[in-house]
Design an enzyme around this catalytic site. Structure first.
Site, PDB file in Angstrom:
ATOM      1  N   GLY A  67       0.772  -1.234   0.000  1.00 47.42           N
ATOM      2  CA  GLY A  67       0.000   0.000   0.000  1.00 47.42           C
ATOM      3  C   GLY A  67       0.804   1.284   0.000  1.00 47.42           C
ATOM      4  O   GLY A  67       0.449   2.242   0.693  1.00 47.42           O
ATOM      5  N   SER A  68       1.867   1.367  -0.811  1.00 47.93           N
ATOM      6  CA  SER A  68       2.653   2.602  -0.822  1.00 47.93           C
ATOM      7  C   SER A  68       1.859   3.773  -1.391  1.00 47.93           C
ATOM      8  O   SER A  68       1.983   4.908  -0.912  1.00 47.93           O
ATOM      9  CB  SER A  68       3.959   2.410  -1.599  1.00 47.93           C
ATOM     10  OG  SER A  68       3.722   2.206  -2.978  1.00 47.93           O
ATOM     11  N   ARG A 121     -15.867 -14.473  -8.514  1.00 41.45           N
ATOM     12  CA  ARG A 121     -15.607 -13.043  -8.648  1.00 41.45           C
ATOM     13  C   ARG A 121     -16.847 -12.181  -8.384  1.00 41.45           C
ATOM     14  O   ARG A 121     -16.814 -11.249  -7.574  1.00 41.45           O
ATOM     15  CB  ARG A 121     -15.036 -12.759 -10.047  1.00 41.45           C
ATOM     16  CG  ARG A 121     -14.506 -11.349 -10.237  1.00 41.45           C
ATOM     17  CD  ARG A 121     -13.565 -11.303 -11.426  1.00 41.45           C
ATOM     18  NE  ARG A 121     -14.218 -11.740 -12.652  1.00 41.45           N
ATOM     19  CZ  ARG A 121     -14.781 -10.910 -13.527  1.00 41.45           C
ATOM     20  NH1 ARG A 121     -14.758  -9.602 -13.295  1.00 41.45           N
ATOM     21  NH2 ARG A 121     -15.336 -11.355 -14.626  1.00 41.45           N
ATOM     22  N   MET A 146      -5.226  -6.164  -6.267  1.00 42.41           N
ATOM     23  CA  MET A 146      -4.950  -7.265  -7.180  1.00 42.41           C
ATOM     24  C   MET A 146      -6.215  -8.070  -7.481  1.00 42.41           C
ATOM     25  O   MET A 146      -6.298  -9.270  -7.202  1.00 42.41           O
ATOM     26  CB  MET A 146      -3.879  -8.176  -6.569  1.00 42.41           C
ATOM     27  CG  MET A 146      -2.541  -7.504  -6.375  1.00 42.41           C
ATOM     28  SD  MET A 146      -1.686  -7.221  -7.932  1.00 42.41           S
ATOM     29  CE  MET A 146      -1.286  -8.893  -8.413  1.00 42.41           C
ATOM     30  N   ARG A 147      -7.180  -7.412  -8.040  1.00 40.16           N
ATOM     31  CA  ARG A 147      -8.427  -8.072  -8.385  1.00 40.16           C
ATOM     32  C   ARG A 147      -8.924  -7.560  -9.726  1.00 40.16           C
ATOM     33  O   ARG A 147      -8.790  -6.371 -10.048  1.00 40.16           O
ATOM     34  CB  ARG A 147      -9.517  -7.783  -7.349  1.00 40.16           C
ATOM     35  CG  ARG A 147      -9.294  -8.396  -5.998  1.00 40.16           C
ATOM     36  CD  ARG A 147      -9.501  -9.882  -6.011  1.00 40.16           C
ATOM     37  NE  ARG A 147     -10.886 -10.252  -6.321  1.00 40.16           N
ATOM     38  CZ  ARG A 147     -11.288 -11.490  -6.552  1.00 40.16           C
ATOM     39  NH1 ARG A 147     -10.412 -12.477  -6.530  1.00 40.16           N
ATOM     40  NH2 ARG A 147     -12.551 -11.744  -6.812  1.00 40.16           N
ATOM     41  N   HIS A 165      -2.312   3.822 -13.492  1.00 38.19           N
ATOM     42  CA  HIS A 165      -1.706   2.850 -14.394  1.00 38.19           C
ATOM     43  C   HIS A 165      -0.343   3.384 -14.831  1.00 38.19           C
ATOM     44  O   HIS A 165      -0.247   4.506 -15.330  1.00 38.19           O
ATOM     45  CB  HIS A 165      -2.617   2.661 -15.608  1.00 38.19           C
ATOM     46  CG  HIS A 165      -2.084   1.697 -16.625  1.00 38.19           C
ATOM     47  ND1 HIS A 165      -2.093   0.336 -16.426  1.00 38.19           N
ATOM     48  CD2 HIS A 165      -1.535   1.889 -17.853  1.00 38.19           C
ATOM     49  CE1 HIS A 165      -1.571  -0.265 -17.501  1.00 38.19           C
ATOM     50  NE2 HIS A 165      -1.229   0.659 -18.374  1.00 38.19           N
ATOM     51  N   LEU A 200     -10.489  -2.987 -20.143  1.00 36.30           N
ATOM     52  CA  LEU A 200      -9.148  -3.091 -19.577  1.00 36.30           C
ATOM     53  C   LEU A 200      -8.390  -1.788 -19.800  1.00 36.30           C
ATOM     54  O   LEU A 200      -7.937  -1.496 -20.908  1.00 36.30           O
ATOM     55  CB  LEU A 200      -8.389  -4.259 -20.228  1.00 36.30           C
ATOM     56  CG  LEU A 200      -6.928  -4.433 -19.823  1.00 36.30           C
ATOM     57  CD1 LEU A 200      -6.813  -4.702 -18.326  1.00 36.30           C
ATOM     58  CD2 LEU A 200      -6.290  -5.559 -20.614  1.00 36.30           C
ATOM     59  N   ASP A 201      -8.306  -0.973 -18.765  1.00 32.86           N
ATOM     60  CA  ASP A 201      -7.623   0.324 -18.851  1.00 32.86           C
ATOM     61  C   ASP A 201      -8.176   1.164 -19.998  1.00 32.86           C
ATOM     62  O   ASP A 201      -7.428   1.821 -20.735  1.00 32.86           O
ATOM     63  CB  ASP A 201      -6.113   0.122 -19.013  1.00 32.86           C
ATOM     64  CG  ASP A 201      -5.490  -0.543 -17.800  1.00 32.86           C
ATOM     65  OD1 ASP A 201      -5.942  -0.248 -16.677  1.00 32.86           O
ATOM     66  OD2 ASP A 201      -4.570  -1.352 -17.969  1.00 32.86           O
TER      67      ASP A 201
END
Length: 269
Positions: A67-68, A121, A146-147, A165, A200-201
């Site tokens: 978690g930075s 999911r 991470m999901r 991103h 996706l993005d």
């Protein structure tokens, strides 16, 4: 707590350019009708001197690891660009053992978790939506989560999920963006902050910032330089988003399949 049970740690009641040639934070494209913010999120009320003020925007920060980026955002809320603009409603993880949860608690943030291990999911995401709604977030901020987000999750917070991103999303989508930049010996890459849709993005870009990679001879150095930019760009973009007080709408067509895990969800610490 573990074994798929949510837990909470109570806490006490603390110049970036947007992309040229694209709409600024208020992406007024056709919408499917989803609200972009809670109805009362930006209502003005009178301050002590009668001046118009605004309620602090509530952030739900999602992580899976250390978690930075979460730490950078919390510091910005406490004493940086997000001070008086936002508050951390909850730091949530799909991994009850994530180091970021302990760090968040030490920073006086409420925390919650629900193990995703072995879960379907959509079923898992429906439970997460219920947990997050209990904290009444205005924005869901992905910080190394991470999901793969299911349509169930995206539609529940449509127009209110923000991701970071580590590449130009027009050039590289998905995982391993820093590896991609290093392997292609790029002199420069970009950090992109964007809204999340069901692709996706592919969500509307809010802001981008360059990362100078000249002389970066190792992947670790590429990642170090990128994370340094991530840690200030994310907070600055959220601050600008909040200051504009404008509705943010996703494009009408959000029906594309979710595809592989997004890099912004899986990195950034």
């Amino acid at each position: 707590m573990k074994n798929n049970q949510a837990h909470t740690v109570a806490s006490p009641p603390g110049p970036l350019s947007f992309r040229e040639g694209e709409p600024d934070v208020s992406v007024e494209t056709e919408s499917s009708g989803f609200p972009s913010l809670k109805d009362n999120a930006h209502q003005a009320f009178a301050g002590p001197g009668g001046e118009a003020t605004h309620k602090a925007i509530r952030l739900a920060i999602l992580l899976s690891g250390r978690g930075s980026n979460m730490v950078a955002l919390v510091k910005a809320v406490h004493q940086g660009v997000l001070q008086e603009l936002a508050e951390v409603a909850v730091v949530f993880s799909n991994n009850p053992d994530a180091p970021g949860l302990e760090t968040a608690a030490a920073l006086d943030c409420p925390t919650a978790s629900l193990s995703s291990q072995g879960r379907k999911r959509a079923e898992f995401d429906a439970e997460v939506v219920d947990i997050l709604n209990g904290y009444q977030p205005d924005y869901v901020v992905l910080a190394g989560y991470m999901r793969i987000l299911s349509p169930t999750f995206v539609r529940a917070f449509a127009g209110r999920i923000v991701n970071i991103h580590p590449a130009d999303t027009h050039q590289h989508q998905g995982l391993h963006a820093y590896e991609w930049a290093f392997d292609n010996q790029l002199a420069e890459t970009k950090i992109t902050v964007h809204l999340v849709d069901e692709g996706l993005d592919t969500g509307p870009i809010l802001a981008q910032h360059p990362v100078d990679l000249r002389g970066a001879e190792t992947l670790a150095e590429v990642e170090r330089r990128g994370l340094a930019v991530e840690h200030h760009v994310y907070a600055e973009t959220l601050a600008e988003l909040i200051r504009q007080r404008q509705p943010v709408k996703l494009p009408k067509d959000t029906s594309s399949p979710p595809g592989p895990l997004s890099e912004g969800q899986g990195t950034g610490g």
